[in-house]
Structure formats: structure tokens, C-alpha cells
Motif scaffolding. Structure first.
Motif, mmCIF file in Angstrom:
data_model
loop_
_atom_site.group_PDB
_atom_site.id
_atom_site.type_symbol
_atom_site.label_atom_id
_atom_site.label_comp_id
_atom_site.label_asym_id
_atom_site.label_seq_id
_atom_site.Cartn_x
_atom_site.Cartn_y
_atom_site.Cartn_z
ATOM 1 N N ALA A 155 22.520 24.878 0.796
ATOM 2 C CA ALA A 155 21.449 25.290 1.711
ATOM 3 C C ALA A 155 20.628 24.081 2.144
ATOM 4 N N MET A 156 20.411 23.144 1.222
ATOM 5 C CA MET A 156 19.660 21.933 1.552
ATOM 6 C C MET A 156 20.436 21.068 2.539
ATOM 7 N N ARG A 157 21.733 20.950 2.324
ATOM 8 C CA ARG A 157 22.563 20.174 3.246
ATOM 9 C C ARG A 157 22.574 20.815 4.637
ATOM 10 N N ALA A 158 22.654 22.129 4.668
ATOM 11 C CA ALA A 158 22.659 22.835 5.942
ATOM 12 C C ALA A 158 21.304 22.725 6.644
ATOM 13 N N THR A 159 20.217 22.665 5.854
ATOM 14 C CA THR A 159 18.883 22.499 6.431
ATOM 15 C C THR A 159 18.789 21.180 7.188
ATOM 16 N N GLY A 160 19.332 20.126 6.598
ATOM 17 C CA GLY A 160 19.320 18.837 7.276
ATOM 18 C C GLY A 160 20.273 18.773 8.449
ATOM 19 N N ASP A 161 21.350 19.574 8.390
ATOM 20 C CA ASP A 161 22.369 19.550 9.435
ATOM 21 C C ASP A 161 21.968 20.398 10.641
ATOM 22 N N ASN A 162 21.491 21.607 10.380
ATOM 23 C CA ASN A 162 21.112 22.513 11.464
ATOM 24 C C ASN A 162 20.064 23.491 10.951
ATOM 25 N N GLU A 164 17.784 25.439 12.408
ATOM 26 C CA GLU A 164 17.664 26.748 13.047
ATOM 27 C C GLU A 164 18.785 27.685 12.602
ATOM 28 N N MET A 165 19.989 27.147 12.442
ATOM 29 C CA MET A 165 21.117 27.969 12.048
ATOM 30 C C MET A 165 20.925 28.531 10.647
ATOM 31 N N ILE A 166 20.537 27.672 9.703
ATOM 32 C CA ILE A 166 20.418 28.128 8.320
ATOM 33 C C ILE A 166 19.236 29.062 8.148
ATOM 34 N N ARG A 167 18.210 28.904 8.996
ATOM 35 C CA ARG A 167 17.075 29.821 8.939
ATOM 36 C C ARG A 167 17.483 31.217 9.395
ATOM 37 N N SER A 168 18.451 31.286 10.306
ATOM 38 C CA SER A 168 18.918 32.591 10.794
ATOM 39 C C SER A 168 19.650 33.369 9.707
ATOM 40 N N PHE A 169 20.103 32.672 8.647
ATOM 41 C CA PHE A 169 20.764 33.334 7.522
ATOM 42 C C PHE A 169 19.764 33.781 6.460
ATOM 43 N N GLY A 170 18.485 33.600 6.722
ATOM 44 C CA GLY A 170 17.463 34.040 5.785
ATOM 45 C C GLY A 170 17.071 33.010 4.749
ATOM 46 N N VAL A 171 17.501 31.768 4.896
ATOM 47 C CA VAL A 171 17.144 30.705 3.961
ATOM 48 C C VAL A 171 15.813 30.094 4.368
ATOM 49 N N SER A 172 14.924 29.892 3.399
ATOM 50 C CA SER A 172 13.621 29.275 3.670
ATOM 51 C C SER A 172 13.796 27.769 3.776
ATOM 52 N N THR A 173 13.771 27.251 4.981
ATOM 53 C CA THR A 173 13.936 25.809 5.173
ATOM 54 C C THR A 173 12.726 25.050 4.648
ATOM 55 N N ASP A 174 11.557 25.688 4.665
ATOM 56 C CA ASP A 174 10.362 25.045 4.115
ATOM 57 C C ASP A 174 10.544 24.762 2.624
ATOM 58 N N ASN A 175 11.041 25.751 1.896
ATOM 59 C CA ASN A 175 11.266 25.567 0.456
ATOM 60 C C ASN A 175 12.325 24.496 0.191
ATOM 61 N N GLN A 176 13.349 24.460 1.040
ATOM 62 C CA GLN A 176 14.394 23.457 0.866
ATOM 63 C C GLN A 176 13.848 22.051 1.077
ATOM 64 N N LYS A 177 12.993 21.893 2.059
ATOM 65 C CA LYS A 177 12.396 20.583 2.315
ATOM 66 C C LYS A 177 11.488 20.155 1.169
ATOM 67 N N ILE A 178 10.673 21.088 0.686
ATOM 68 C CA ILE A 178 9.766 20.766 -0.423
ATOM 69 C C ILE A 178 10.565 20.388 -1.664
ATOM 70 N N LEU A 179 11.620 21.151 -1.957
ATOM 71 C CA LEU A 179 12.458 20.854 -3.115
ATOM 72 C C LEU A 179 13.140 19.492 -2.959
ATOM 73 N N GLY A 180 13.676 19.229 -1.779
ATOM 74 C CA GLY A 180 14.345 17.952 -1.546
ATOM 75 C C GLY A 180 13.401 16.772 -1.694
ATOM 76 N N LEU A 181 12.200 16.900 -1.150
ATOM 77 C CA LEU A 181 11.210 15.827 -1.251
ATOM 78 C C LEU A 181 10.761 15.636 -2.701
ATOM 79 N N VAL A 304 27.084 28.906 2.820
ATOM 80 C CA VAL A 304 25.652 29.090 2.646
ATOM 81 C C VAL A 304 25.234 30.466 3.131
ATOM 82 N N GLY A 305 25.782 30.868 4.299
ATOM 83 C CA GLY A 305 25.416 32.156 4.858
ATOM 84 C C GLY A 305 25.840 33.289 3.960
ATOM 85 N N THR A 306 27.024 33.155 3.346
ATOM 86 C CA THR A 306 27.530 34.216 2.473
ATOM 87 C C THR A 306 26.664 34.389 1.246
#
Length: 308
Positions: A155-162, A164-181, A304-306
Motif C-alpha cells: 500500500a505504501m509503494r502504491a501510495t508513492g506510485d499513484n 489517487e488510485m490507491i485511495r480509490s481502493f479505500g487505503v488511507s494515503t495519509d496514514n501511509q505517508k505518516i508511517l513511511g516518514l 493492494v486493492g484485493t
């Protein structure tokens, strides 16, 4: 030269942290210059006050992670540009680091550190020390590769890659960024703690320009060794850090001053960005790269979507 390799392997841990934000999250994080010193300051002051060096180093990782969380919150919740959020945290950490140490520098001479056993057995500056440090880097690389292949890591890799796409699957991109940082700056602080113990002191200005060292290691390593597989990309960062230190050592031996190190770093990054565009360099790099293809981005996105 052996000392340069040792330093390169320790700084490789910091470079791996930069790799997480720069390559995986596609986030320009300048918190690194501050969190590196935070790790060194935290480990040094706790060791001086009698804390076990292992616990002190782990505490440095946690404090560095907290710095990354602050940058993440400023960016995701405060809606502040990522570059500016990192700069704000970095500036704030300068004062915090002075508060932690109580003065501009802290000496570790005579204190028991993680490096003390190596120094006591006269292993520092030998290939035995290099092998031990390289083994530690391999463990760190293995942990990163394992994490990036988990559902959260995908999910973190997909957040950096796209994003908007990963957010459409219900993944919190904000949480992924905070965790990555958090993970990135925790590793940077961890490396800062090790460098302080290796050099025998922590200084409030030791983190200045560290982000450039990290970027040089990532770009140089991956320009030479490639990044088709995740594990190849991570190992390339380690070797890039060693190559960077060796180039610095060669430059100093050639007569350049220590004050020229930042200039050398900048030139290395420029060359690493320009040389891959040259066909002759590409052919040379391809000869030493391990051939293969990483999982296609579409497969990562579907997995990731699955699991989202």
C-alpha cells in the motif's frame, strides 16, 4: 580506505531511510538533516547518563520516528506542502537537539558504546569490522524488503506510485505517508546514533547536509546497480553509500580540503543524474546489473486493492 568503507556502511542505514521517502513514497523529506542529529543527541546524552547503549540507540530510533510523524502530520493534516513541512520540522529540531544535549556537543570518550567492544579488541579499521557492519546492513535490507512486500508495504509503494488510485481502493494515503516518514526518520536517527558512537561525540551541526549524502547514495547506487527488484534497489543504496564514501576519501587523498565535501557530494549527484542518459554508461551499468524484472505495477495495484 577501510575506515571509509565502515562509515559508508553506517551511513547506508541513513540512506535506506532516505530511499523509503525519496523512492518509495516520492516525498522530498528534509527532516533528515534534523532527525540525524536528534538520534545522535538522544543516544549520546542517554549513554552519558548511564543508559545501556543498545537501549539508547533504540530510543534514538523512537525519537527520530516521532520527528517523522510530526512532518507527516504537518503535511497530511495541516495541508502544508511536503517540502515546507520537512523544512519546518528540521528547523525546530535544531533547538530541540540543543535542549536534549544541553550544549553544542557531547563527548562519548570513555563511555561504553556499541562500538566499544570493537575498539577494545582492536577490530575497528579492519576487515572484520567491515564484515560485521555489512552483515548488519544486510539484516536492515532484509527487514525493509520484507516490509515492502507485506500488505502495508504494498500500500505504501502504491501510495508513492499513484496516490489517487490507491485511495480509490479505500487505503488511507495519509496514514501511509505518516508511517513511511516515521520509519524513514527512525532509521536516519538510528544511523545518527551509530555515527555518534563510532566517532565518539555528538555535535549539533553534524546533520547539516546529510540529506545530500543520502540522495547521493541512492542515486549513485541505483544508477550503477539498477532498481528492477526491490532487494536490488535496497542493496544498491548500501553499495552507493560505500561508493560515495570511497570517492570522498579519494578526493581528500588527492589534496582537496574537508570543506570541499559538500561540493564533491553535489558533483556526484549531478553526475549520477546525467551519466545514465549516456549510452556508453548504460551499457557498462547493464553488464554489472543482475538481470530481471520486478513485479509489474499493475500486479502490485491489484494485490493492494484485493487486500485493502
Amino acid at each position: 580506505m577501510i575506515t571509509a568503507v565502515e562509515l559508508g556502511l553506517i551511513y547506508a542505514i541513513m540512506a535506506l531511510g532516505v530511499y523509503l521517502t525519496f523512492r518509495i513514497l516520492d516525498f522530498p523529506d528534509l527532516t533528515v538533516d534534523g532527525s540525524f542529529t536528534t538520534g545522535a543527541a538522544t543516544a549520546s546524552i542517554t549513554i552519558v547518563n548511564g543508559v545501556n547503549p543498545i537501549l539508547a540507540t533504540l530510543l534514538a530510533f523512537l525519537v527520530g520516528s516521532l520527528a517523522g510523524v510530526i512532518t507527516g502530520l504537518l503535511h497530511t493534516k495541516g495541508k502544508i506542502d511536503g517540502l515546507l513541512a520537512g523544512i519546518l520540522t528540521m528547523i525546530a529540531l535544531y533547538s530541540i537537539n540543543l535542549r536534549i544535549m544541553g550544549k553544542a556537543n557531547v563527548s562519548l570518550l570513555g563511555e561504553s558504546t556499541l562500538v566499544s567492544p570493537l575498539r577494545a579488541n582492536q577490530l575497528l579499521g579492519t576487515w572484520a569490522s567491515v564484515i560485521l557492519m555489512f552483515a548488519g546492513c544486510l539484516v536492515m535490507v532484509a527487514l525493509i524488503v520484507w516490509f515492502l512486500r507485506t500488505n502495508v508495504g504494498l500500500a505504501m509503494r502504491a501510495t508513492g506510485d499513484n496516490e489517487e488510485m490507491i485511495r480509490s481502493f479505500g487505503v488511507s494515503t495519509d496514514n501511509q505517508k505518516i508511517l513511511g516518514l516515521a520509519l524513514s526518520n527512525g532509521m536516519v536517527a538510528f544511523a545518527g546514533a551509530l555515527i555518534a558512537q563510532f566517532q565518539g561525540f555528538a555535535d549539533v551541526g553534524m546533520g547539516i547536509g546529510v540529506i545530500l549524502i543520502g540522495l547521493a547514495s541512492v542515486i549513485v547506487g541505483q544508477a550503477i546497480f539498477g532498481q528492477k527488484f526491490i532487494w536490488i534497489a535496497a542493496l544498491a543504496v548500501v553499495f552507493g553509500s560505500v561508493v560515495y564514501r570511497l570517492v570522498i576519501q579519494v578526493a581528500l587523498n588527492a589534496g582537496l580540503e574537508v570543506t570541499d565535501m559538500k561540493l564533491i557530494s553535489a558533483v556526484l549527484v549531478v553526475l549520477a543524474l546525467i551519466l545514465p542518459q549516456w549510452k556508453g554508461f548504460s551499457k557498462f551499468a547493464n553488464r554489472i546489473r543482475i538481470r530481471g524484472k520486478d513485479a509489474p505495477a499493475t500486479e502490485v495495484k491489484e494485490e493492494v486493492g484485493t487486500n485493502a
